[in-house]
Design an enzyme around this catalytic site. Structure first.
Site, mmCIF file in Angstrom:
data_model
loop_
_atom_site.group_PDB
_atom_site.id
_atom_site.type_symbol
_atom_site.label_atom_id
_atom_site.label_comp_id
_atom_site.label_asym_id
_atom_site.label_seq_id
_atom_site.Cartn_x
_atom_site.Cartn_y
_atom_site.Cartn_z
ATOM 1 N N SER A 18 32.002 15.791 -3.711
ATOM 2 C CA SER A 18 30.569 15.722 -4.053
ATOM 3 C C SER A 18 29.641 16.273 -2.979
ATOM 4 O O SER A 18 28.471 16.535 -3.263
ATOM 5 C CB SER A 18 30.160 14.275 -4.346
ATOM 6 O OG SER A 18 30.755 13.833 -5.523
ATOM 7 N N HIS B 9 24.569 8.697 0.568
ATOM 8 C CA HIS B 9 25.825 9.210 0.015
ATOM 9 C C HIS B 9 25.685 10.710 -0.242
ATOM 10 O O HIS B 9 24.571 11.230 -0.283
ATOM 11 C CB HIS B 9 26.137 8.450 -1.282
ATOM 12 C CG HIS B 9 27.583 8.362 -1.605
ATOM 13 N ND1 HIS B 9 28.114 8.882 -2.768
ATOM 14 C CD2 HIS B 9 28.605 7.813 -0.932
ATOM 15 C CE1 HIS B 9 29.417 8.646 -2.787
ATOM 16 N NE2 HIS B 9 29.740 8.002 -1.687
ATOM 17 N N THR C 110 25.641 13.098 -2.569
ATOM 18 C CA THR C 110 24.713 13.807 -3.463
ATOM 19 C C THR C 110 23.257 13.684 -3.013
ATOM 20 O O THR C 110 22.611 14.701 -2.737
ATOM 21 C CB THR C 110 24.881 13.350 -4.928
ATOM 22 O OG1 THR C 110 26.247 13.450 -5.288
ATOM 23 C CG2 THR C 110 24.020 14.158 -5.867
ATOM 24 N N GLU D 14 20.131 10.761 -9.432
ATOM 25 C CA GLU D 14 21.585 10.751 -9.575
ATOM 26 C C GLU D 14 22.081 9.464 -10.233
ATOM 27 O O GLU D 14 21.777 8.357 -9.774
ATOM 28 C CB GLU D 14 22.284 10.886 -8.211
ATOM 29 C CG GLU D 14 23.797 10.999 -8.403
ATOM 30 C CD GLU D 14 24.632 10.743 -7.156
ATOM 31 O OE1 GLU D 14 25.753 11.279 -7.113
ATOM 32 O OE2 GLU D 14 24.200 10.012 -6.254
ATOM 33 N N ASP E 142 31.038 8.346 -11.317
ATOM 34 C CA ASP E 142 32.140 8.788 -10.455
ATOM 35 C C ASP E 142 32.956 7.617 -9.917
ATOM 36 O O ASP E 142 34.190 7.657 -9.915
ATOM 37 C CB ASP E 142 31.521 9.586 -9.305
ATOM 38 C CG ASP E 142 32.540 10.067 -8.291
ATOM 39 O OD1 ASP E 142 33.359 10.908 -8.659
ATOM 40 O OD2 ASP E 142 32.501 9.586 -7.144
ATOM 41 N N ASP F 57 28.360 17.136 -10.954
ATOM 42 C CA ASP F 57 28.823 17.866 -9.775
ATOM 43 C C ASP F 57 30.261 18.332 -9.934
ATOM 44 O O ASP F 57 30.649 19.381 -9.446
ATOM 45 C CB ASP F 57 28.638 17.037 -8.497
ATOM 46 C CG ASP F 57 29.108 15.606 -8.618
ATOM 47 O OD1 ASP F 57 29.575 15.205 -9.708
ATOM 48 O OD2 ASP F 57 29.011 14.870 -7.614
ATOM 49 N N HIS F 58 31.052 17.531 -10.636
ATOM 50 C CA HIS F 58 32.465 17.869 -10.826
ATOM 51 C C HIS F 58 33.011 17.001 -11.951
ATOM 52 O O HIS F 58 32.365 16.042 -12.371
ATOM 53 C CB HIS F 58 33.262 17.618 -9.542
ATOM 54 C CG HIS F 58 33.090 16.217 -9.038
ATOM 55 N ND1 HIS F 58 33.687 15.136 -9.643
ATOM 56 C CD2 HIS F 58 32.345 15.714 -8.027
ATOM 57 C CE1 HIS F 58 33.321 14.038 -9.007
ATOM 58 N NE2 HIS F 58 32.503 14.350 -8.026
ATOM 59 N N HIS G 8 39.099 13.578 -8.554
ATOM 60 C CA HIS G 8 38.183 14.445 -9.292
ATOM 61 C C HIS G 8 38.988 15.415 -10.146
ATOM 62 O O HIS G 8 40.189 15.601 -9.927
ATOM 63 C CB HIS G 8 37.312 15.250 -8.320
ATOM 64 C CG HIS G 8 36.357 14.402 -7.543
ATOM 65 N ND1 HIS G 8 35.596 14.887 -6.524
ATOM 66 C CD2 HIS G 8 36.039 13.090 -7.664
ATOM 67 C CE1 HIS G 8 34.847 13.913 -6.039
ATOM 68 N NE2 HIS G 8 35.094 12.805 -6.700
HETATM 69 ZN ZN LIG Z 1 34.009 11.116 -6.373
#
Ligand SMILES: [Zn+2]
Ligand SMILES: *[C@@H]1O[C@H](CO)[C@@H](O)[C@H](O)[C@H]1NC(C)=O
Ligand SMILES: *[C@@H]1O[C@H](CO)[C@@H](O)[C@H](O)[C@H]1NC(C)=O
Ligand SMILES: *[C@@H]1O[C@H](CO)[C@@H](O)[C@H](O)[C@H]1NC(C)=O
Length: 525
Positions: A106, A167, A169, A323, A328, A369-370, A450
């Site tokens: 991330s 964190h 992000t 966010e 996640d 993001d993923h 991820h």
């Molecule tokens: Zn993650």
């Protein structure tokens, strides 16, 4: 009597189900969608405001499953439901790899979509010249985020996350660190990187970015010394060892600036008389949406609402990053229940933003993001509970859930069961819709990984059509800079080119002229 009545109702229900899906239904549905597509006009105005929503780990299967879950919670079959961003006219796919990783983290991804350059996994706000966790190697490679760009031309700015505000992000909107774990000085000391001229993330937020008007999230402990107790849970302490209280430092010298740490204090904030708001609602990450009331945490939608009200006071417009940070975390834990719950909470926040702003001057972007390794399979019937069993048996004569993970904690119980009974766990009498249930997985990992698949991007408002096709993740920041006219030296800036081409015509008028022109074209041809 009662029996015939229920049979009658049942017949009626199945009849409407059949009628609801005959050829006419789908033809009409398609006709409406085509009509909307034909009527769509490109919005080539300037984005006075930009709201960027990021679902951390919100893979396409997460979006699909959250859509079905939300529909089912409303009592519907679910598949036909749409999340707030699924009404947006423009959609594209994003390639998420980091410069050194096929499956990204991330920090590298956030640097890509906020700053417009890809970098290494684990790095925040510094280009690829940096070596991971080496402070000095990153000096000179710092890259500005779109939030900073927006501030530099006079926009009001805000950042919200349900994760710690330090964190990866949220940090990528304001910080530059060679290792995402440097959220606090103590972590840098442990790595032997303290004193080399780099600052921890919390310190960068307070010392270098005090212009940010709205900062809401978790992560209190990064902001005060470890000799001080947490106000909510005195069994927690701060994580700093430099003796500083960054919350007090943030407030010094600011007028109409308020710090809050619980929902009551947050709700009591009057946006008209508050110019700066700093909210840290948990010692670490905020609660999952399903537990936010127990934690006395505000919802993502209410944080978004308060932020927009405050930022809308700036005549020049604003940039806000929001966010949904814990989709996640639930995936990492192998728990689809909370991953979907937090994705739905983000849909509520997006719905709030749509309601409070106008498509004519506000660009709203929603992406992830993923991906993660959760998949949806097993041919369940229409309307089958998305957190339930798929409806038939594996070749081991055991039932299985529609949702499953490739790897992660869910594989532990499977492995245990194999070693005890030679079989997978028998789910026949297990409540797989329970909020603590972990879907089965193959490869045991303490934290599910991820995924490397592309994520979707959805956009509405000025220049939203630039989000199309398959793009690198770094493209996202450049489109936002373009749409908001953030960078007047950027020769790629379509927004500026447009402005110079049409000289001094104000953007609202320009949009009306374009609309008139396209209406004339439609009329005459
Ligand atoms: Zn993650
Ligand atoms: C940070 O604080 C938490 C909670 O008080 C504690 O569990 C953790 O060990 C601390 N970490 C560091 C690096 O001080
Ligand atoms: C901050 O914490 C460190 C480590 O526990 C301690 O040595 C120091 O005295 C504390 N500073 C203040 C001002 O309380
Ligand atoms: C699974 O559990 C159900 C109910 O407890 C039982 O009827 C069934 O035989 C079990 N399946 C296997 C393959 O053991």
């Amino acid at each position: 009597m009662e029996f015939t009545f229920s049979v009658f109702i049942l017949l009626l229900a199945s009849l409407s189900l059949v009628l609801g899906q005959d050829a006419a239904f789908w033809n009409n549905q398609a006709r409406d969608s085509i009509q909307k597509a034909l009527e769509r006009e490109l919005n080539i105005g300037e984005a006075k405001n930009i709201i960027f929503f990021l679902g951390d780990g919100m893979s396409v299967p997460t979006v699909t499953a959250a859509r079905i879950r939300q529909g089912q919670l409303k009592g519907e079959t679910g598949e036909e439901n749409i999340l707030a961003w699924e009404t947006f006219p423009h959609v594209g796919l994003i390639k998420t790899y980091n410069t050194d990783a096929q499956v990204p983290d991330s920090a590298g991804t956030a640097t890509a979509f906020f700053s417009g350059i890809k970098t290494k996994s684990g790095v925040v706000g510094i280009d690829d010249r940096v070596e991971y966790a080496d402070c000095e190697s990153g000096v000179g490679g710092e890259v500005d985020s779109v939030l900073v760009n927006a501030h530099n031309i006079g926009k009001a700015t805000g950042v919200i996350s349900t994760a710690r505000i330090t964190h990866a992000t949220p940090a990528a909107t304001y910080a530059h660190v060679a290792k995402r774990g440097w959220e606090v000085d103590t972590e840098m000391i442990e790595d032997g990187e303290d004193g080399k001229g780099c600052k921890d993330i919390a310190l960068q937020l307070i010392e270098d970015n005090s212009f940010i008007k709205v900062i809401l999230g978790g992560g209190r402990r990064m902001f005060y010394n470890n000799t001080e107790l947490d106000p909510e849970d005195p069994s927690d302490r701060g994580n700093r060892t430099d003796g500083r209280n960054l919350i007090e430092e943030w407030q010094e010298g600011k007028a109409n600036a308020y710090y809050v740490w619980n929902k009551e204090q947050f709700d009591a904030i009057d946006e008209d008389t508050t110019d700066y708001l700093f909210g840290l609602f948990e010692d670490s990450h905020m609660r999952y949406a399903s537990e936010s009331e127990e934690g006395n945490d505000p919802s993502l939608a209410s944080m978004t609402e308060k932020a927009i009200k405050m930022l809308q006071k700036e005549e020049k417009g604003f940039f806000l990053a929001v966010e949904g940070g814990r989709i996640d975390h639930a995936h990492h834990a192998g728990n689809a229940y909370n991953a979907l719950g937090d994705a739905i909470a983000m849909s509520d926040a997006v719905a709030m933003a749509l309601e409070m702003t106008s498509d004519s001057d506000t660009l709203i972007v929603v992406t992830a993001d993923h991906a993660h390794t959760m998949s949806i399979g097993g041919y369940p019937d229409r309307g089958n509970k998305i957190l339930g069993l798929a409806g038939y048996f594996g070749s081991d004569d055991l039932p299985f859930t529609t949702l499953g993970y490739l790897n992660g904690p869910g594989a532990e119980e499977v492995r245990q069961s194999y070693s005890d009974t030679g079989m997978r766990p028998n789910l026949t009498e297990i409540d797989t819709e329970d909020k603590d249930y972990l879907q089965q997985a193959i490869v045991p990992l303490s934290s599910e990984s991820h995924g490397g698949d592309d994520v979707a991007i959805y956009a509405t408002g000025p220049m939203a059509h630039l989000f199309h096709g398959v793009q690198e993740q770094s493209y996202i920041a450049h489109v936002m800079r373009n749409a908001g006219c953030y960078d007047e030296t950027d020769t790629m800036n379509a927004c500026l080119n447009l402005n110079s081409a049409s000289s001094n015509i104000p953007s609202a008028l320009r949009v009306s002229l374009m609309a008139l022109l396209s209406a004339m074209i439609t009329y005459f041809f």
